[in-house]
Write a protein that holds these residues in place. Structure first.
Motif, PDB file in Angstrom:
ATOM      1  N   ARG A 164      -6.016  -5.569 -12.120  1.00  0.00           N
ATOM      2  CA  ARG A 164      -5.142  -5.027 -13.162  1.00  0.00           C
ATOM      3  C   ARG A 164      -5.631  -5.345 -14.554  1.00  0.00           C
ATOM      4  N   GLY A 189      -8.864  -3.023  -5.394  1.00  0.00           N
ATOM      5  CA  GLY A 189      -7.784  -2.052  -5.567  1.00  0.00           C
ATOM      6  C   GLY A 189      -6.609  -2.567  -6.381  1.00  0.00           C
ATOM      7  N   HIS A 190      -6.471  -3.869  -6.505  1.00  0.00           N
ATOM      8  CA  HIS A 190      -5.342  -4.397  -7.269  1.00  0.00           C
ATOM      9  C   HIS A 190      -5.796  -5.069  -8.563  1.00  0.00           C
ATOM     10  N   PRO A 193     -11.420   0.349  -7.724  1.00  0.00           N
ATOM     11  CA  PRO A 193     -10.790  -0.079  -8.991  1.00  0.00           C
ATOM     12  C   PRO A 193      -9.928   1.022  -9.580  1.00  0.00           C
TER      13      PRO A 193
END
Lengths: 373, 397
Positions: free
Chosen positions: B112, B109-110, B138
């Motif tokens: 980047r 989820g993080h 994602p």
């Protein structure tokens, strides 16, 4: 009438708005985009005409049979046996529709947020909460909506405003490259959402006397239409050609927000809109199922059957389809016809027959003198 | 008055309590989570996908923060991020194998930054982007880079000012000296079959001996999802002008009137595309407008003199035009790939004509006649008037 509570026309509008929006903003952009491509933002405008039409039908019927729901006056109009059949058909339709809404809700929550939670828990807890609201009656539901809807609108606006820096106007052009046809084609699916407004046939009988129904109805249609146009426009401007490749474009859009590196991961806001909206939507459908069942079976109080029906709805939601893909297929292929038949053809026939057989009151009790018969 | 506390009611009430906890079903405690901040994908010799990830260690972050003062010390970085690598048939397949080695649950989820190895890029990236837009966690906001070395080598770099490669790469993209392409942009470029894609290169910088850093430099050009060429840094600037991405940039010219260089900082830059079709001749007019400030003057020229300014402006325009034509030449003739958005411009202005060339756009694209008009104005001389460090009588007016 077995419902003792009475609500105002504005309360009706607050109930109806999330009833249409809740599932529409998540599923409609992708489905509409499939057919309308770059004109997808025009489709809700055409589709809203369907909403106006069913409201007109429901109001006309209600004028003839004040304080009665469609289940009751279908018997008066067509005779006992056929009337009963129509009543059963409509109740079954709402059973089915509620099951589908619950499954849409469950699939969204599990697919996006809680991948390992059993579907039964997600749907079951929603049904339980809605069941409590339905037991409280229409007044309780209307007041809940009055509390929740402002937040739904606020959050929705917030997301759309935060997305403006990311939008690209080039995605919009050329407008109507292939004429009106694609946007009209794209309007068919959202139209079945607007047709759901026929649910007011069950709310009109419990309105306070002297309320301006027409205004509230048109207000609902217009706000829903504007919300859907904005939703489609924003997702189109943000994603362009890839809008249709997402299951929930609005969800992806909310995930895309990142302001100053700290205001981000806003999908929980979409989740809040969705859960609050679905709660009202399911409650209202659930309410109609309960009232309809009670009237078909001539039960004097609807409260005792609320929870048993909830159990049945939970199970039914599992029966409606086995996967999200199948569900979307149903919504695209058979549901528009299904909606069209139950929510337009039947009421229209009823209205025509009532006119021919001169059934019901011809004078309007609410807006005396305003509406000419 | 109803009695709400009859034993039966109470029992029923208690039975409903677990429903309140249903939202906790999927909880993962933060200390059971391996937060991935950067992913690298490349190809192995066997043709499998090689997935390398950079994982932040929340404990490492906490201790360096509270430790105070030791941030930036070379020892602390190693404890903050860790690297893992695995191969598989697909990205998720590789991820599952990765999970076998990591004691915590991998969380995307993080994530980047996505680094794409050149080897995979040459073979085609189309089939590998799907995972990032399908799996629930994602984000499509992640920045995408192409790397010349294996992605894992870049993930190994300990950047000086930022916590991890991921953070450094993201900040570099935000600076807009290189292209900043998010996964969403890439998906849009790939979905459009008349459009090529341009992604920034992320490289290991070894300018200071014994120390490595990161830098963005040039762009990778993709056609149909496959890497076909590279724009060097100079042409990359030309590309920036063409796609209206010039945000912060500098231009340096060598004036004809005197020896030395003058550097300008570009303040406002705007590019407008105007497509026209005349007698079957496809033409694109590109109007560029920019305001410049002088930031460095190494010559003896007096930049306050209107006559000299006029000349300098003309020369600036010429320099930028030259840079753009040079870039266009490579993009149109060598790569034959529309990374400029000409397709969309023609599509929206000439839908009918567009429909006829849509299927063979690359042929038409390489033949499009491009006219570049530049209008540059030098608005301010900066803090000094006449050149510094030059005696008054030597200044050329």
């Amino acid at each position: 009438m077995i419902e003792k509570g009475r609500i105002s026309a504005l309360q009706m509008a607050t109930l109806l708005y999330p009833t249409i929006i809740a599932t529409a903003i998540l599923l409609v952009p992708a489905i509409t985009g499939e057919y309308a491509k770059k004109d997808m933002w025009l489709s809700p405008i055409w589709a809203s005409l369907a909403g106006l039409f069913v409201i007109f039908l429901a109001v006309k019927l209600e004028q003839r049979f004040p304080e009665q729901t469609i289940i009751q006056y279908s018997g008066t109009i067509t005779g006992k046996l056929i009337g009963k059949l129509i009543g059963v058909l409509i109740v079954l339709y709402y059973f089915h529709a509620t099951g589908i809404i619950l499954l849409e809700y469950g699939n969204f929550v599990i697919g996006s947020f809680l991948p390992r939670t059993p579907l039964l828990i997600v749907i079951g807890s929603m049904v339980l909460v809605c069941g409590l609201a339905v037991r409280g009656g229409i007044e309780v539901m209307a007041r809940t909506a009055q509390v929740l809807v402002p937040f739904v609108i606020l959050f929705f606006t917030l997301i759309m405003i935060l997305l403006t820096p990311e939008l690209n106007l080039d995605n919009l052009f050329p407008v109507m490259e292939y004429g009106l046809k694609p946007s009209l084609k794209g309007a068919i699916i959202p139209a079945s959402w607007f047709l759901q407004l026929f649910i007011i046939a069950f709310i009109l009988p419990v309105l306070k006397k002297g309320e301006k129904i027409g205004k509230a109805g048109i207000l609902t249609v217009i706000t829903v239409m504007i919300t859907l146009v904005i939703t489609n426009l924003v997702t189109l401007l943000l994603f362009g050609v890839i809008t249709t490749s997402f299951t929930y474009p609005v969800m992806e859009a909310a995930r895309f927000i990142s302001v100053a590196d700290f205001l981000q991961h806003l999908e929980s806001v979409v989740m809040a809109i969705w859960v609050a909206g679905t709660f009202i939507k399911v409650s209202l459908f659930y309410y109609v199922v309960v009232i309809g069942t009670a009237q078909v079976l001539h039960i004097s109080d609807f409260r005792p059957i609320v929870l048993p029906i909830g159990l049945f709805l939970t199970v039914l939601s599992f029966w409606t389809s086995s996967s999200l893909q199948e569900l979307e297929q149903i919504l695209i292929t058979s549901f528009p016809f299904y909606d069209f038949f139950v929510l337009i053809i039947i009421p229209m026939l009823l209205l025509v027959i009532a006119k021919v057989r001169k059934k019901g009151a011809t004078k309007n009790r609410r807006n005396k003198g305003k509406v000419k018969k | 008055m109803r009695n709400y506390f009859k034993p039966g009611r109470l029992l029923l009430l208690i039975c409903t309590f677990p429903f309140l906890l249903s939202g906790c079903w999927d909880r993962i405690e933060i200390n059971d989570m391996a937060i991935i901040v950067a992913t690298g994908i490349d190809l192995t010799d066997e043709g499998e996908v090689e997935l390398s990830v950079q994982i932040v260690n929340p404990q490492g972050l906490g201790s360096s923060g509270s430790g105070g003062g030791q941030l930036g010390g070379s020892g602390s970085v190693g404890t903050m991020v860790s690297l893992e690598k695995a191969t598989g048939k697909t990205i998720y397949d590789a991820r599952s194998k990765l999970q076998e080695k990591v004691p915590r649950s991998l969380f995307l989820g993080h994530n980047r930054v996505i680094l794409i190895g050149e080897r995979l890029a040459k073979q085609g990236i189309k089939q590998h982007v799907d995972f990032f837009a399908r799996h629930p966690f994602p984000r499509i906001k992640a920045y995408v880079f192409v790397t010349k070395d294996k992605p894992i080598e870049l993930l190994q770099v300990n950047p000086d000012l930022e916590r991890s490669t991921a953070e450094a790469a993201r900040e570099l993209a935000d600076q807009k000296f290189g292209l900043d392409v998010t996964l969403k942009d890439l998906l849009q470029m790939l979905a459009d079959d008349t459009r090529g894609a341009a992604l920034p290169y992320l490289l290991v910088d070894k300018e200071i001996p014994g120390k490595v850093g990161l830098k963005v430099n040039g762009s990778a050009i993709f056609s149909d999802g496959k890497l076909i060429g590279e724009l060097d840094d100079e042409r990359n600037r030309g590309l920036f002008w063409l796609i209206n991405k010039v945000d912060q940039a500098s231009v340096t010219i060598e004036p004809e009137a005197a020896a030395g260089y003058i550097s300008f900082s570009i303040i406002n830059a705007k590019t407008k595309m105007k497509p026209t079709i005349n007698n079957g001749k496809w033409k694109m007019t590109i109007d560029i407008q920019a305001d410049d400030d002088i930031v460095e003057n190494n010559t003896y020229l007096d930049v306050m003199s209107p006559a000299i300014l006029k000349k300098l402006e003309g020369q600036l325009e010429e320099t930028i035009r030259h840079q753009i034509y040079d870039t266009l030449e490579v993009i149109q003739k060598d790569f034959k790939t529309d990374v400029l958005g000409f397709d969309e411009a023609f599509h929206s202005h000439y839908p009918k004509e567009w429909a006829t060339v849509k299927d063979n756009w690359t042929d038409t694209f390489s033949e499009v006649d491009v006219e570049v008009n530049t209008k540059i104005s030098i608005s301010r001389p900066g803090r000094s008037t006449t050149p510094q460090g030059v005696p008054k009588d030597k200044v050329i007016e």
